[in-house]
Design a protein around this motif. Structure first.
Motif, mmCIF file in Angstrom:
data_model
loop_
_atom_site.group_PDB
_atom_site.id
_atom_site.type_symbol
_atom_site.label_atom_id
_atom_site.label_comp_id
_atom_site.label_asym_id
_atom_site.label_seq_id
_atom_site.Cartn_x
_atom_site.Cartn_y
_atom_site.Cartn_z
ATOM 1 N N GLN A 1 0.823 -1.207 0.000
ATOM 2 C CA GLN A 1 0.000 0.000 0.000
ATOM 3 C C GLN A 1 0.855 1.254 0.000
ATOM 4 O O GLN A 1 0.531 2.244 -0.662
ATOM 5 C CB GLN A 1 -0.937 -0.018 1.210
ATOM 6 N N MET A 2 1.946 1.200 0.735
ATOM 7 C CA MET A 2 2.866 2.336 0.751
ATOM 8 C C MET A 2 3.435 2.586 -0.636
ATOM 9 O O MET A 2 3.511 3.723 -1.110
ATOM 10 C CB MET A 2 3.982 2.081 1.761
ATOM 11 N N LEU A 3 3.834 1.502 -1.331
ATOM 12 C CA LEU A 3 4.378 1.630 -2.675
ATOM 13 C C LEU A 3 3.343 2.239 -3.622
ATOM 14 O O LEU A 3 3.663 3.142 -4.403
ATOM 15 C CB LEU A 3 4.824 0.261 -3.175
ATOM 16 N N ALA A 4 2.116 1.753 -3.555
ATOM 17 C CA ALA A 4 1.066 2.287 -4.427
ATOM 18 C C ALA A 4 0.864 3.780 -4.201
ATOM 19 O O ALA A 4 0.613 4.549 -5.141
ATOM 20 C CB ALA A 4 -0.240 1.533 -4.191
ATOM 21 N N ASN B 1 19.291 2.211 -9.402
ATOM 22 C CA ASN B 1 18.738 3.175 -8.445
ATOM 23 C C ASN B 1 19.867 4.068 -7.914
ATOM 24 O O ASN B 1 20.205 4.044 -6.730
ATOM 25 C CB ASN B 1 18.046 2.425 -7.303
ATOM 26 N N VAL B 2 20.434 4.850 -8.813
ATOM 27 C CA VAL B 2 21.619 5.634 -8.459
ATOM 28 C C VAL B 2 21.293 6.680 -7.394
ATOM 29 O O VAL B 2 20.273 7.344 -7.444
ATOM 30 C CB VAL B 2 22.217 6.329 -9.708
ATOM 31 N N GLY B 3 22.183 6.791 -6.420
ATOM 32 C CA GLY B 3 22.053 7.810 -5.389
ATOM 33 C C GLY B 3 21.083 7.492 -4.276
ATOM 34 O O GLY B 3 21.019 8.224 -3.283
ATOM 35 N N ALA B 4 20.352 6.377 -4.396
ATOM 36 C CA ALA B 4 19.321 6.084 -3.400
ATOM 37 C C ALA B 4 19.898 5.786 -2.028
ATOM 38 O O ALA B 4 19.236 5.990 -1.006
ATOM 39 C CB ALA B 4 18.465 4.907 -3.872
ATOM 40 N N ALA C 1 14.654 4.463 -1.022
ATOM 41 C CA ALA C 1 15.030 3.790 -2.254
ATOM 42 C C ALA C 1 13.809 3.493 -3.117
ATOM 43 O O ALA C 1 13.846 3.652 -4.349
ATOM 44 C CB ALA C 1 15.785 2.504 -1.941
ATOM 45 N N LEU C 2 12.718 3.061 -2.494
ATOM 46 C CA LEU C 2 11.476 2.846 -3.242
ATOM 47 C C LEU C 2 10.990 4.136 -3.877
ATOM 48 O O LEU C 2 10.560 4.155 -5.035
ATOM 49 C CB LEU C 2 10.398 2.270 -2.325
ATOM 50 N N GLN C 3 11.043 5.220 -3.122
ATOM 51 C CA GLN C 3 10.615 6.512 -3.632
ATOM 52 C C GLN C 3 11.429 6.908 -4.866
ATOM 53 O O GLN C 3 10.881 7.347 -5.884
ATOM 54 C CB GLN C 3 10.769 7.583 -2.544
ATOM 55 N N ARG C 4 12.753 6.736 -4.774
ATOM 56 C CA ARG C 4 13.616 7.081 -5.905
ATOM 57 C C ARG C 4 13.304 6.215 -7.125
ATOM 58 O O ARG C 4 13.295 6.700 -8.263
ATOM 59 C CB ARG C 4 15.084 6.923 -5.503
ATOM 60 N N ALA C 5 13.058 4.923 -6.895
ATOM 61 C CA ALA C 5 12.747 4.022 -8.000
ATOM 62 C C ALA C 5 11.428 4.402 -8.666
ATOM 63 O O ALA C 5 11.315 4.408 -9.903
ATOM 64 C CB ALA C 5 12.687 2.583 -7.495
#
Length: 326
Positions: free
Chosen positions: A17-20, A97-100, A299-303
């Motif tokens: 749910q967080m990812l969505a 995922n550079v910089g994450a 990291a998820l946010q950056r992706a």
């Protein structure tokens, strides 16, 4: 048509749910973990983006070929050396995922550098033996130079922590150009210059085919007798036998390793060929420099942001050149 994004990693419902909630546009997320039969085939047919950590571990060998309309693979990891490039079509864009993980990894570099330079482990062990040597000197970093091999997100974050200590930065990247405040910027053609002039050397460069074994006997011999080497990239960039021999023959030289040659992630076990942990001038950590609170979410946010760039036709960050690995 709403884009379909296949997710390879195991995720609890809360994390799903967080990812969505991170997406700012309409997408349909499909979670491959646990899917079988027709539902799995439908997702492999419809997905245009695959968000992955390690495709082989998540899906098994050969499954990447089962995607029918895949256009992008977005990695959660910063490195791409674990990808099965032979299974990925030439028309599929691959992004790391550079910089994450740059900030926590830079902190880890600083911690290793200070611990080695200040002899903390050696002095701790001596105190345990009842030795109290208050006059033995350790290192002062103000005025020293740090050579950063791989001046991307992690390398720049390292530089940002070292400048306030009064250290100058010598950097190597693929272009030989940067807008960062550095004493020197060059390419791998300048490796000897950077290694020979640096008091601290930090390795943050990706493990491509050209980087495997890049730091060997010759390169170690170019470094100062009392240099400090910290590797938070990949173990295979440094020749294991050469590093051990150099540490033994140069007791004032010090090394810190967060990444290893044989690790559980890729090999199912941890192993070293030499007794590094018996050396007083060596410091190791279990490839956990990025394992800090909030880092996985970041990291998820950056992706997700990178996937949305791709879907919106905006230039994607961290594009992987498969010719660097094959």
């Amino acid at each position: 048509m709403i884009p379909v994004i296949a997710i390879g990693m195991q995720m609890a419902e809360e994390r799903r749910q967080m990812l969505a909630g991170l997406f700012h546009r309409d997408v349909r997320l499909g979670f491959l973990a646990g899917l079988t039969g027709e539902s799995r085939e439908d997702l492999l047919r419809d997905a245009s983006v695959y968000l992955a950590w390690s495709p082989i571990q998540e899906l098994g060998a050969g499954v990447l070929r089962a995607f029918r309309n895949l256009r992008m693979i977005q990695l959660l990891s910063a490195g791409a050396d674990h990808l099965p490039f032979s299974e990925i079509g030439q028309d599929i864009l691959i992004a790391s995922n550079v910089g994450a993980y740059a900030e926590p990894m830079a902190e880890h570099v600083l911690a290793m550098m200070l611990a080695l330079g200040k002899n903390l482990l050696r002095e701790h062990a001596a105190l345990g033996r009842g030795e109290f040597n208050q006059v033995r000197r350790n290192r002062r970093f103000r005025g020293m130079s740090c050579g950063i091999i791989g001046f991307g997100g992690i390398g720049k974050a390292v530089a940002g922590l070292l400048r306030p200590l009064g250290m100058s930065i010598m950097a190597i990247n693929s272009s030989g150009r940067t807008e960062e405040a550095v004493q020197f910027i060059g390419t791998l053609a300048d490796l000897r210059t950077v290694l020979s002039r640096s008091d601290v050397i930090v390795i943050t460069i990706p493990l491509t085919k050209a980087m495997r074994g890049m730091i060997g006997r010759d390169q170690l011999s170019w470094m100062k007798e009392d240099a400090i080497l910290v590797n938070v990239a990949r173990g295979a960039i440094v020749d294991q036998e050469a590093l051990y021999g150099h540490l033994v023959s140069h007791p004032e030289f010090r090394a810190g390793m967060d990444a290893w040659w044989v690790e559980p992630f890729g090999d199912g076990r941890f192993a070293v060929d030499h007794p590094f942990f018996s050396l007083p001038n060596f410091l190791g950590s279990p490839h956990n420099s990025a394992i800090t609170p909030g880092t996985a979410e970041h990291a998820l946010q950056r992706a997700v942001e990178n996937i949305e760039r791709f879907l919106d036709g905006v230039p994607v960050q961290g594009i992987v050149k498969r010719e660097d690995y094959l």
